[in-house]
Write a protein that holds these residues in place. Structure first.
Motif, PDB file in Angstrom:
ATOM      1  N   LEU A   1       5.489  22.297  -8.618  1.00 47.07           N
ATOM      2  CA  LEU A   1       5.664  23.505  -9.424  1.00 47.07           C
ATOM      3  C   LEU A   1       4.386  23.942 -10.143  1.00 47.07           C
ATOM      4  CD1 LEU A   1       9.150  22.679 -11.005  1.00 47.07           C
ATOM      5  CD2 LEU A   1       8.656  24.089  -8.999  1.00 47.07           C
ATOM      6  N   ALA A   2       3.285  23.261  -9.912  1.00 46.05           N
ATOM      7  CA  ALA A   2       2.035  23.580 -10.612  1.00 46.05           C
ATOM      8  C   ALA A   2       1.538  24.972 -10.244  1.00 46.05           C
ATOM      9  CB  ALA A   2       0.973  22.537 -10.280  1.00 46.05           C
ATOM     10  N   ASP A   3       0.970  25.651 -11.227  1.00 46.67           N
ATOM     11  CA  ASP A   3       0.389  26.974 -10.965  1.00 46.67           C
ATOM     12  C   ASP A   3      -0.987  26.813 -10.317  1.00 46.67           C
ATOM     13  OD1 ASP A   3      -1.399  26.325 -13.054  1.00 46.67           O
ATOM     14  OD2 ASP A   3      -0.260  27.475 -14.525  1.00 46.67           O
ATOM     15  N   ASP A   4      -1.549  27.927  -9.880  1.00 44.67           N
ATOM     16  CA  ASP A   4      -2.833  27.889  -9.169  1.00 44.67           C
ATOM     17  C   ASP A   4      -3.947  27.295 -10.020  1.00 44.67           C
ATOM     18  OD1 ASP A   4      -1.775  28.893  -6.847  1.00 44.67           O
ATOM     19  OD2 ASP A   4      -2.388  30.971  -7.223  1.00 44.67           O
ATOM     20  N   ALA A   5      -3.959  27.609 -11.303  1.00 40.55           N
ATOM     21  CA  ALA A   5      -5.012  27.094 -12.179  1.00 40.55           C
ATOM     22  C   ALA A   5      -4.940  25.571 -12.279  1.00 40.55           C
ATOM     23  CB  ALA A   5      -4.898  27.725 -13.568  1.00 40.55           C
ATOM     24  N   THR A   6      -3.735  25.040 -12.374  1.00 44.51           N
ATOM     25  CA  THR A   6      -3.558  23.584 -12.450  1.00 44.51           C
ATOM     26  C   THR A   6      -3.985  22.930 -11.142  1.00 44.51           C
ATOM     27  OG1 THR A   6      -1.740  23.829 -14.020  1.00 44.51           O
ATOM     28  CG2 THR A   6      -1.881  21.733 -12.830  1.00 44.51           C
TER      29      THR A   6
END
Length: 194
Positions: free
Chosen positions: A174-179
């Motif tokens: 579920l991590a976003d692109d920045a993460t």
């Protein structure tokens, strides 16, 4: 430094593969040499067979396993990159460890004295994992500590590698692109500083 990477993920488009690519980019930038054993790509048989056990009792291993052992012996550092599935490594990696980290190669046991000691001479080891769950949940449940105890202490340090680092990238599903970009940059930096 010569580095051996043991990689275990079946999908070449996975985030684990992106971590592998970032890590090896960092190794290259640091002028390290490396070799990757991609367990799924080589279709490694993870089953410890009766034939394996008979050979071990005679102090022998198959030519295939001897080849893997030679790669470990020639490396100054060994790195494992894999996802955590059901709080464990993928079965193919567990089977690789079962078959390759054999008595007489990775460790010795003196049954009479009740003593065991590690034989691996690698300078250091690094374990890089991905996990689907949240870091806070893993800590609360104790799964992070349990995994590190088993992999770092009861396997790698037991076999003689005392300098062990373990990094877990949590919540990758579920991590976003920045993460995800931050995780990949971290992997690259791990390669540069290994």
């Amino acid at each position: 430094m010569k580095v051996l990477i043991v990689y275990a993920h079946p999908n070449p488009q996975s985030f684990n593969h992106a971590i592998l690519e970032s890590f090896t980019k960092g190794l290259t930038e640091a002028k390290h040499t490396y070799e990757v054993i991609d367990l799924y790509a080589i279709k490694f048989n993870p089953v410890l067979s009766i034939e394996d056990l008979v050979k071990r009792s005679e102090g022998k291993v198959s030519d295939e396993l001897k080849g893997h052992q030679e790669k470990i012996s020639q490396a100054q550092g060994i790195v494992f990159i894999y996802p955590i599935w059901w709080y464990d490594p993928p079965a193919i990696l567990k089977g690789w460890i079962d078959r390759v980290f054999s008595v007489g190669f990775a460790y010795m046991i003196d049954i009479k004295e009740g003593k065991a000691w590690g034989l691996l001479k690698n300078q250091k080891a690094l374990v890089i994992n991905t996990a689907g769950g949240m870091e806070a949940d893993a800590k609360l449940m104790g799964s992070t500590d349990a995994l590190k105890k088993i992999e770092d202490d009861l396997m790698l340090r037991f076999c003689g590698i005392n300098d062990v680092q373990h990094v877990i990238f949590h919540n990758v599903v579920l991590a976003d692109d920045a993460t995800r970009k931050a995780y990949l940059e971290n992997a690259r930096n791990l390669g540069k500083t290994f």
